[in-house]
Design a protein around this motif. Structure first.
Motif, PDB file in Angstrom:
ATOM      1  N   ALA A  98       0.850  -1.186   0.000  1.00 32.16           N
ATOM      2  CA  ALA A  98       0.000   0.000   0.000  1.00 32.16           C
ATOM      3  C   ALA A  98       0.881   1.230   0.000  1.00 32.16           C
ATOM      4  CB  ALA A  98      -0.913   0.004   1.230  1.00 32.16           C
ATOM      5  N   GLY A  99       0.445   2.277  -0.707  1.00 35.94           N
ATOM      6  CA  GLY A  99       1.237   3.490  -0.765  1.00 35.94           C
ATOM      7  C   GLY A  99       0.573   4.550  -1.612  1.00 35.94           C
ATOM      8  N   THR A 100       1.363   5.497  -2.081  1.00 38.04           N
ATOM      9  CA  THR A 100       0.837   6.582  -2.899  1.00 38.04           C
ATOM     10  C   THR A 100       1.497   6.577  -4.273  1.00 38.04           C
ATOM     11  OG1 THR A 100       2.477   8.121  -1.994  1.00 38.04           O
ATOM     12  CG2 THR A 100       0.327   8.040  -0.917  1.00 38.04           C
ATOM     13  N   VAL A 101       0.718   6.925  -5.289  1.00 42.09           N
ATOM     14  CA  VAL A 101       1.231   6.966  -6.654  1.00 42.09           C
ATOM     15  C   VAL A 101       2.166   8.159  -6.806  1.00 42.09           C
ATOM     16  CG1 VAL A 101       0.626   7.228  -9.088  1.00 42.09           C
ATOM     17  CG2 VAL A 101      -0.816   5.829  -7.572  1.00 42.09           C
ATOM     18  N   GLU A 102       3.396   7.889  -7.261  1.00 42.64           N
ATOM     19  CA  GLU A 102       4.373   8.939  -7.516  1.00 42.64           C
ATOM     20  C   GLU A 102       4.315   9.425  -8.958  1.00 42.64           C
ATOM     21  OE1 GLU A 102       7.435  10.136  -5.488  1.00 42.64           O
ATOM     22  OE2 GLU A 102       5.805   9.824  -4.064  1.00 42.64           O
ATOM     23  N   ALA A 103       4.100   8.507  -9.878  1.00 44.49           N
ATOM     24  CA  ALA A 103       4.058   8.858 -11.299  1.00 44.49           C
ATOM     25  C   ALA A 103       3.311   7.769 -12.048  1.00 44.49           C
ATOM     26  CB  ALA A 103       5.474   9.013 -11.852  1.00 44.49           C
ATOM     27  N   VAL A 104       2.785   8.133 -13.208  1.00 43.70           N
ATOM     28  CA  VAL A 104       2.075   7.158 -14.044  1.00 43.70           C
ATOM     29  C   VAL A 104       2.712   7.111 -15.429  1.00 43.70           C
ATOM     30  CG1 VAL A 104      -0.094   7.492 -12.799  1.00 43.70           C
ATOM     31  CG2 VAL A 104       0.357   8.829 -14.863  1.00 43.70           C
TER      32      VAL A 104
ATOM     33  N   ILE B  64      -7.834   3.247  -3.116  1.00 44.00           N
ATOM     34  CA  ILE B  64      -8.512   2.923  -1.860  1.00 44.00           C
ATOM     35  C   ILE B  64      -9.185   4.175  -1.305  1.00 44.00           C
ATOM     36  CG2 ILE B  64      -7.023   0.984  -1.284  1.00 44.00           C
ATOM     37  CD1 ILE B  64      -5.475   2.856   0.595  1.00 44.00           C
ATOM     38  N   PRO B  65     -10.316   4.012  -0.633  1.00 40.09           N
ATOM     39  CA  PRO B  65     -10.994   5.161  -0.016  1.00 40.09           C
ATOM     40  C   PRO B  65     -10.132   5.785   1.078  1.00 40.09           C
ATOM     41  CG  PRO B  65     -12.426   3.223  -0.096  1.00 40.09           C
ATOM     42  CD  PRO B  65     -11.051   2.757  -0.437  1.00 40.09           C
ATOM     43  N   ASP B  66     -10.334   7.076   1.325  1.00 40.49           N
ATOM     44  CA  ASP B  66      -9.579   7.775   2.365  1.00 40.49           C
ATOM     45  C   ASP B  66      -9.848   7.196   3.751  1.00 40.49           C
ATOM     46  OD1 ASP B  66      -8.469   9.453   0.499  1.00 40.49           O
ATOM     47  OD2 ASP B  66      -9.909  11.079   0.819  1.00 40.49           O
ATOM     48  N   SER B  67     -10.996   6.527   3.921  1.00 41.84           N
ATOM     49  CA  SER B  67     -11.349   5.973   5.230  1.00 41.84           C
ATOM     50  C   SER B  67     -10.536   4.736   5.596  1.00 41.84           C
ATOM     51  CB  SER B  67     -12.841   5.629   5.266  1.00 41.84           C
ATOM     52  OG  SER B  67     -13.155   4.681   4.257  1.00 41.84           O
TER      53      SER B  67
ATOM     54  N   THR C 258      -4.111  -0.989   7.317  1.00 45.54           N
ATOM     55  CA  THR C 258      -5.224  -1.858   6.939  1.00 45.54           C
ATOM     56  C   THR C 258      -5.132  -2.212   5.462  1.00 45.54           C
ATOM     57  OG1 THR C 258      -6.681  -0.932   8.627  1.00 45.54           O
ATOM     58  CG2 THR C 258      -7.740  -2.009   6.753  1.00 45.54           C
ATOM     59  N   ALA C 259      -4.830  -1.212   4.641  1.00 50.93           N
ATOM     60  CA  ALA C 259      -4.726  -1.432   3.202  1.00 50.93           C
ATOM     61  C   ALA C 259      -3.607  -2.418   2.872  1.00 50.93           C
ATOM     62  CB  ALA C 259      -4.488  -0.108   2.486  1.00 50.93           C
ATOM     63  N   ALA C 260      -2.462  -2.265   3.535  1.00 49.08           N
ATOM     64  CA  ALA C 260      -1.330  -3.148   3.257  1.00 49.08           C
ATOM     65  C   ALA C 260      -1.619  -4.589   3.663  1.00 49.08           C
ATOM     66  CB  ALA C 260      -0.088  -2.643   3.983  1.00 49.08           C
ATOM     67  N   ALA C 261      -2.429  -4.747   4.697  1.00 48.25           N
ATOM     68  CA  ALA C 261      -2.748  -6.094   5.179  1.00 48.25           C
ATOM     69  C   ALA C 261      -3.737  -6.820   4.284  1.00 48.25           C
ATOM     70  CB  ALA C 261      -3.305  -6.007   6.596  1.00 48.25           C
ATOM     71  N   CYS C 262      -4.450  -6.074   3.438  1.00 47.67           N
ATOM     72  CA  CYS C 262      -5.615  -6.677   2.800  1.00 47.67           C
ATOM     73  C   CYS C 262      -5.438  -7.351   1.442  1.00 47.67           C
ATOM     74  CB  CYS C 262      -6.749  -5.647   2.700  1.00 47.67           C
ATOM     75  SG  CYS C 262      -6.777  -4.668   1.186  1.00 47.67           S
TER      76      CYS C 262
ATOM     77  N   GLN D 268     -15.729  -5.381  -4.804  1.00 50.22           N
ATOM     78  CA  GLN D 268     -16.530  -6.043  -3.773  1.00 50.22           C
ATOM     79  C   GLN D 268     -15.886  -5.911  -2.395  1.00 50.22           C
ATOM     80  OE1 GLN D 268     -19.536  -7.431  -4.296  1.00 50.22           O
ATOM     81  NE2 GLN D 268     -19.416  -6.881  -6.457  1.00 50.22           N
ATOM     82  N   VAL D 269     -14.576  -6.110  -2.327  1.00 45.06           N
ATOM     83  CA  VAL D 269     -13.883  -6.202  -1.041  1.00 45.06           C
ATOM     84  C   VAL D 269     -13.666  -4.838  -0.382  1.00 45.06           C
ATOM     85  CG1 VAL D 269     -11.659  -6.778   0.026  1.00 45.06           C
ATOM     86  CG2 VAL D 269     -12.762  -8.412  -1.519  1.00 45.06           C
ATOM     87  N   LEU D 270     -13.233  -3.852  -1.152  1.00 45.02           N
ATOM     88  CA  LEU D 270     -12.878  -2.561  -0.549  1.00 45.02           C
ATOM     89  C   LEU D 270     -14.047  -1.889   0.175  1.00 45.02           C
ATOM     90  CD1 LEU D 270     -10.392  -1.170  -3.218  1.00 45.02           C
ATOM     91  CD2 LEU D 270      -9.874  -2.159  -0.979  1.00 45.02           C
ATOM     92  N   PRO D 271     -15.279  -1.958  -0.338  1.00 49.03           N
ATOM     93  CA  PRO D 271     -16.393  -1.410   0.442  1.00 49.03           C
ATOM     94  C   PRO D 271     -16.600  -2.119   1.774  1.00 49.03           C
ATOM     95  CG  PRO D 271     -17.019  -1.583  -1.856  1.00 49.03           C
ATOM     96  CD  PRO D 271     -15.708  -2.299  -1.716  1.00 49.03           C
ATOM     97  N   TYR D 272     -16.327  -3.428   1.835  1.00 44.99           N
ATOM     98  CA  TYR D 272     -16.437  -4.145   3.107  1.00 44.99           C
ATOM     99  C   TYR D 272     -15.437  -3.598   4.115  1.00 44.99           C
ATOM    100  CZ  TYR D 272     -19.016  -7.760   0.467  1.00 44.99           C
ATOM    101  OH  TYR D 272     -19.913  -8.438  -0.309  1.00 44.99           O
ATOM    102  N   LEU D 273     -14.218  -3.265   3.638  1.00 41.04           N
ATOM    103  CA  LEU D 273     -13.210  -2.682   4.523  1.00 41.04           C
ATOM    104  C   LEU D 273     -13.608  -1.272   4.942  1.00 41.04           C
ATOM    105  CD1 LEU D 273      -9.836  -3.735   2.858  1.00 41.04           C
ATOM    106  CD2 LEU D 273     -10.549  -4.289   5.177  1.00 41.04           C
ATOM    107  N   ALA D 274     -14.146  -0.514   3.990  1.00 45.93           N
ATOM    108  CA  ALA D 274     -14.482   0.879   4.269  1.00 45.93           C
ATOM    109  C   ALA D 274     -15.600   1.013   5.297  1.00 45.93           C
ATOM    110  CB  ALA D 274     -14.870   1.581   2.972  1.00 45.93           C
ATOM    111  N   ASP D 275     -16.577   0.099   5.247  1.00 43.76           N
ATOM    112  CA  ASP D 275     -17.710   0.234   6.183  1.00 43.76           C
ATOM    113  C   ASP D 275     -17.567  -0.628   7.430  1.00 43.76           C
ATOM    114  OD1 ASP D 275     -18.472  -2.384   5.499  1.00 43.76           O
ATOM    115  OD2 ASP D 275     -20.050  -1.742   4.125  1.00 43.76           O
TER     116      ASP D 275
END
Length: 326
Positions: A66-72, A108-111, A116-120, A283-290
């Motif tokens: 998990a991380g942030t996009v530096e360049a595309v 990934i959502p800001d929430s 958590t993101a890295a674990a998933c 499907q999965v990311l909304p389950y994590l977000a809520d």
């Protein structure tokens, strides 16, 4: 950049924290600054040269981050610099920077925080594919999950409930891990080192057996699982933590009871059909977000201490996900 490199096949001591070149960005790829990455059992196998697709040393281990996009790169349409993402990189994740194909990178959502993101990614994507797409879990069914206290185990327990399972039974190899499986939501937990898990599953289900069995161990555990697989049941193998032990299946155990034995590999799916994973992420990311799915993080290590993290996972004493932070 700094990274962990496997210098030769062997024990945790072959993990070296060193300086390597930052990966080059190609078309339809994204460069990501890593915040955290997970330790998966596949990393242990790769370190020994026993994971399918493992190249020859030296190489950077790790499946997801998990991380942030530096360049595309040229042709990237869905992502931009600054986006918070999870990804399955091209060449290992134990590093300050990784490059991943756009179709294996997911915003990934800001929430959702970065740990958590890295674990998933590996555990949640695998668990969802196993239950929803391969086993085709139906509402009200019974699910048996082996290695229930691990990263995939604790995740699959939760997702089975989210997807409508009536009863979730977990197995563990050590009584000390029972609390982790119960905390994840298992209705019953059986230690297969001290109990006949098949007999206990049949007892708990009034002789009916489990409709879905998720097996990452193989060997005798896979064979024994057929003793408690229900009529029309589905046994899904997705690993061989038992090492060299190979489970044997008799065809006569299948057709008369309309039972199925199937296999799944997230690694193979990433390589051959990566397009299937966008729907999984949706499907999965909304389950994590809520909060319906919560990642169970057992331990955290700095990336310099990757060898200690591997020692913990390899000891079979760990529960939940093990993270490396940068």
């Amino acid at each position: 950049m700094k990274a962990i490199v496997i210098t030769e096949f062997g024990g945790p001591e072959v993990l070296k924290y060193t300086e390597i070149e930052k990966p080059a960005l190609g078309p339809k790829q994204v460069l990501i600054r890593v915040i955290a990455t997970a330790v998966n059992f596949a990393d242990i196998k790769a370190r020994y040269g026993k994971y399918h697709g493992t190249g020859q040393p030296p190489f950077v281990p790790g499946l997801d981050a998990a991380g942030t996009v530096e360049a595309v790169g040229e042709g990237v349409k869905r992502l931009k610099a600054g986006d918070r993402v999870i990804a399955f990189p091209k060449n290992g994740s134990y590093a300050e920077y990784i490059v991943a194909d756009e179709n294996l990178t997911f915003a990934i959502p800001d929430s959702i925080d970065f740990e958590t993101a890295a674990a998933c990614p590996t555990v949640s994507f695998t668990s969802y594919k196993l239950l929803a797409d391969v086993a085709r879990l139906q509402h009200g069914e019974t699910v048996l999950i082996h290695a229930a206290a691990g990263g995939i185990g604790t995740t699959a327990i939760q997702l089975a409930k989210v997807l409508g399972a009536k009863r979730v039974i977990g197995t563990i190899g050590n009584e000390s891990k029972k609390a982790a499986a119960l905390e994840a939501g298992a209705d019953y937990v059986i230690c297969y080192e001290t109990e006949d898990f098949a007999a206990k599953v049949n007892e708990l289900t009034d002789g009916r057996g489990a409709d879905v069995i998720l097996d990452s161990i193989s060997g005798w555990v896979a064979e024994k699982s057929l003793e408690c697989l229900a009529y029309y049941g589905r046994l899904v193998n997705f690993g061989n933590a038992a090492g060299g032990m190979v489970g044997q299946v008799k065809t006569t155990d299948l057709h008369s009871r309309c039972r199925s034995v199937m296999g799944f590999s997230l690694g193979t799916t990433r390589d051959r059909r990566p397009y299937l994973l966008q729907d999984t992420a949706d499907q999965v990311l909304p389950y994590l977000a809520d909060g319906r799915l919560q990642m169970k993080i057992g331990s955290r290590f700095s990336i310099e201490d990757a060898a200690k993290a591997h020692e913990l996972v390899e000891s079979r004493q760990s529960t939940g996900k093990i993270l490396l932070t940068l």
